[in-house]
Enzyme design. Structure first.
Site, PDB file in Angstrom:
ATOM      1  N   GLN A  90      17.225   8.477   2.936  1.00  0.00           N
ATOM      2  CA  GLN A  90      17.326   8.367   1.473  1.00  0.00           C
ATOM      3  C   GLN A  90      16.811   9.642   0.808  1.00  0.00           C
ATOM      4  O   GLN A  90      17.446  10.197  -0.087  1.00  0.00           O
ATOM      5  CB  GLN A  90      16.525   7.157   1.013  1.00  0.00           C
ATOM      6  CG  GLN A  90      16.291   7.076  -0.481  1.00  0.00           C
ATOM      7  CD  GLN A  90      15.682   5.748  -0.894  1.00  0.00           C
ATOM      8  OE1 GLN A  90      16.370   4.747  -0.951  1.00  0.00           O
ATOM      9  NE2 GLN A  90      14.391   5.737  -1.181  1.00  0.00           N
ATOM     10  N   HIS A 102       3.749   1.816  -1.480  1.00  0.00           N
ATOM     11  CA  HIS A 102       4.148   2.140  -2.853  1.00  0.00           C
ATOM     12  C   HIS A 102       2.947   2.637  -3.665  1.00  0.00           C
ATOM     13  O   HIS A 102       3.066   3.564  -4.455  1.00  0.00           O
ATOM     14  CB  HIS A 102       4.686   0.891  -3.577  1.00  0.00           C
ATOM     15  CG  HIS A 102       5.933   0.323  -2.994  1.00  0.00           C
ATOM     16  ND1 HIS A 102       5.948  -0.856  -2.279  1.00  0.00           N
ATOM     17  CD2 HIS A 102       7.213   0.762  -3.028  1.00  0.00           C
ATOM     18  CE1 HIS A 102       7.178  -1.119  -1.911  1.00  0.00           C
ATOM     19  NE2 HIS A 102       7.966  -0.166  -2.337  1.00  0.00           N
ATOM     20  N   GLU A 145       0.818  -1.223   0.000  1.00  0.00           N
ATOM     21  CA  GLU A 145       0.000   0.000   0.000  1.00  0.00           C
ATOM     22  C   GLU A 145       0.854   1.277   0.000  1.00  0.00           C
ATOM     23  O   GLU A 145       0.458   2.285  -0.575  1.00  0.00           O
ATOM     24  CB  GLU A 145      -0.910   0.013   1.234  1.00  0.00           C
ATOM     25  CG  GLU A 145      -2.316  -0.445   0.967  1.00  0.00           C
ATOM     26  CD  GLU A 145      -2.985   0.257  -0.221  1.00  0.00           C
ATOM     27  OE1 GLU A 145      -3.045   1.501  -0.248  1.00  0.00           O
ATOM     28  OE2 GLU A 145      -3.434  -0.447  -1.151  1.00  0.00           O
ATOM     29  N   SER A 200       8.394  -3.663   2.583  1.00  0.00           N
ATOM     30  CA  SER A 200       8.458  -4.993   1.968  1.00  0.00           C
ATOM     31  C   SER A 200       9.089  -5.983   2.939  1.00  0.00           C
ATOM     32  O   SER A 200       8.830  -7.181   2.876  1.00  0.00           O
ATOM     33  CB  SER A 200       9.276  -4.935   0.684  1.00  0.00           C
ATOM     34  OG  SER A 200       8.791  -3.912  -0.135  1.00  0.00           O
ATOM     35  N   ARG A 201       9.924  -5.491   3.841  1.00  0.00           N
ATOM     36  CA  ARG A 201      10.621  -6.382   4.772  1.00  0.00           C
ATOM     37  C   ARG A 201       9.719  -6.878   5.899  1.00  0.00           C
ATOM     38  O   ARG A 201      10.085  -7.822   6.603  1.00  0.00           O
ATOM     39  CB  ARG A 201      11.864  -5.693   5.347  1.00  0.00           C
ATOM     40  CG  ARG A 201      12.916  -5.432   4.284  1.00  0.00           C
ATOM     41  CD  ARG A 201      14.270  -5.063   4.846  1.00  0.00           C
ATOM     42  NE  ARG A 201      15.296  -5.116   3.829  1.00  0.00           N
ATOM     43  CZ  ARG A 201      15.737  -4.082   3.115  1.00  0.00           C
ATOM     44  NH1 ARG A 201      15.254  -2.881   3.340  1.00  0.00           N
ATOM     45  NH2 ARG A 201      16.661  -4.237   2.195  1.00  0.00           N
ATOM     46  N   GLN A 223      23.060  -1.212  -4.014  1.00  0.00           N
ATOM     47  CA  GLN A 223      22.715  -0.667  -2.697  1.00  0.00           C
ATOM     48  C   GLN A 223      22.626  -1.755  -1.626  1.00  0.00           C
ATOM     49  O   GLN A 223      22.220  -1.478  -0.500  1.00  0.00           O
ATOM     50  CB  GLN A 223      21.435   0.169  -2.774  1.00  0.00           C
ATOM     51  CG  GLN A 223      20.162  -0.600  -3.053  1.00  0.00           C
ATOM     52  CD  GLN A 223      18.986   0.334  -3.304  1.00  0.00           C
ATOM     53  OE1 GLN A 223      18.861   0.936  -4.365  1.00  0.00           O
ATOM     54  NE2 GLN A 223      18.111   0.477  -2.319  1.00  0.00           N
TER      55      GLN A 223
HETATM   56  O1  PAF Z   1      13.465   3.182  -1.846  1.00  0.00           O
HETATM   57  C1  PAF Z   1      13.704   2.257  -2.632  1.00  0.00           C
HETATM   58  O2  PAF Z   1      12.881   1.352  -2.870  1.00  0.00           O
HETATM   59  C2  PAF Z   1      15.047   2.216  -3.361  1.00  0.00           C
HETATM   60  O3  PAF Z   1      16.087   2.610  -2.538  1.00  0.00           O
HETATM   61  C3  PAF Z   1      15.039   3.024  -4.667  1.00  0.00           C
HETATM   62  C4  PAF Z   1      14.816   4.504  -4.429  1.00  0.00           C
HETATM   63  C5  PAF Z   1      13.972   2.476  -5.594  1.00  0.00           C
HETATM   64  C6  PAF Z   1      16.409   2.891  -5.369  1.00  0.00           C
HETATM   65  O4  PAF Z   1      16.696   1.563  -5.674  1.00  0.00           O
END
Ligand code: PAF
Length: 280
Positions: free
Chosen positions: A153, A34, A32, A186-187, A61
């Site tokens: 981020q 996303h 949800e 997601s985790r 990453q």
């Molecule tokens: O937030 C995320 O899901 C990731 O870090 C992103 C911004 C898609 C970069 O891979």
């Protein structure tokens, strides 16, 4: 919804798309949280503009000891969810097309990534900057939408856009939560039943901490120590960090003077959850 796999194809397509182009970068395993970003993107693009979601589990990453291999990849489910949200284009490249085996250019962030999650995830934010800069170059979005759950981020990407003059506006979307307050991630799907039951302690702690700040508590050190104790009252919680920082520079604050950000990363078993609270 058009699904595009190759970077060269998305570059060609982008020149023909109606603007504004609004990008939602994701690593898939959509929830949800996303979908709220995609809805926001749809609003910002209006009916005429174009919503592009990207889906790419970005290896640069993830550290070697992290969960790259076990990261969920339910592609069919993800694409059907995006279609339902009237996303126009899904860009889902494969790793070999995003990274040349002999690639030799990197991006390094030297300040904001030294604290919080960056302190224990070396190179993580450099990997995020690298892939997001590639996505910006490929998709040329007018706007890109990111969730506030990954606040560090977002702060680092704002810095990247500023320092490297990317012609894109970053749109921040508030964290979407489960009914008991746990930030969607997601985790969360890795959590056992008991871990899941205790995980909302992070959010509860921030709510009580905010009340303390509003009531006039002044010392950050005192608040941090109180928050640590409160989080540790959940027997399965193992703190990675709990901090109070300036929301733009991410520098630790000694005095609790808003605007400030409460942030934490906490392990439940092997699963590391993050959350934050912006106090303005
Ligand atoms: O937030 C995320 O899901 C990731 O870090 C992103 C911004 C898609 C970069 O891979």
């Amino acid at each position: 919804m058009r699904i595009v796999r190759e970077p060269l194809k998305i570059q060609k397509l982008v020149s023909k798309l109606s603007r504004p182009v609004v990008l939602v970068p994701t690593m898939g395993a959509l929830h949800e949280g996303h979908l709220a970003l995609v809805r926001r993107a749809r609003k910002l693009a209006r009916t005429k503009g174009t919503v592009i979601a990207s889906l790419f589990v970005n290896p640069t990453q993830f550290a070697p000891n992290e969960d790259l291999e076990r990261y969920p990849r339910p592609f069919e489910r993800d694409s059907s969810l995006l279609r339902k949200e009237t996303c126009d284009v899904l860009f889902a490249p494969v790793t070999a097309d995003m990274y040349y085996p002999d690639r030799s250019i990197s991006l390094i962030e030297t300040r904001l990534s030294q604290v919080m999650c960056g302190a224990s995830r070396h190179g993580h934010f450099d990997g995020v900057c690298l892939v997001v800069s590639k996505l910006f170059n490929l998709v040329q979005p007018d706007i890109a939408v990111f969730g506030e759950k990954d606040f560090q981020q977002l702060a680092i990407l704002r810095r990247m856009v500023r320092d490297l003059n990317f012609p894109v506006v970053l749109e921040a979307h508030p964290t979407v939560r489960e009914p008991d307050g746990l930030a969607m991630s997601s985790r969360n799907s890795y959590l056992t039943k008991q871990e899941r039951g205790q995980a909302p302690i992070i959010h509860q702690t921030f709510s009580l901490a905010e009340a303390k700040v509003r009531a006039g508590m002044a010392s950050s050190a005192k608040l941090i120590s109180w928050m640590k104790q409160k989080i540790q009252s959940a027997p399965l919680a193992k703190i990675d960090y709990v901090t109070v920082v300036d929301p733009t520079s991410l520098e630790p604050l000694t005095q609790l003077k808003p605007p400030l950000l409460l942030a934490a990363a906490v392990f439940f078993g092997k699963t590391r959850l993050i959350d934050n609270r912006l106090i303005q």
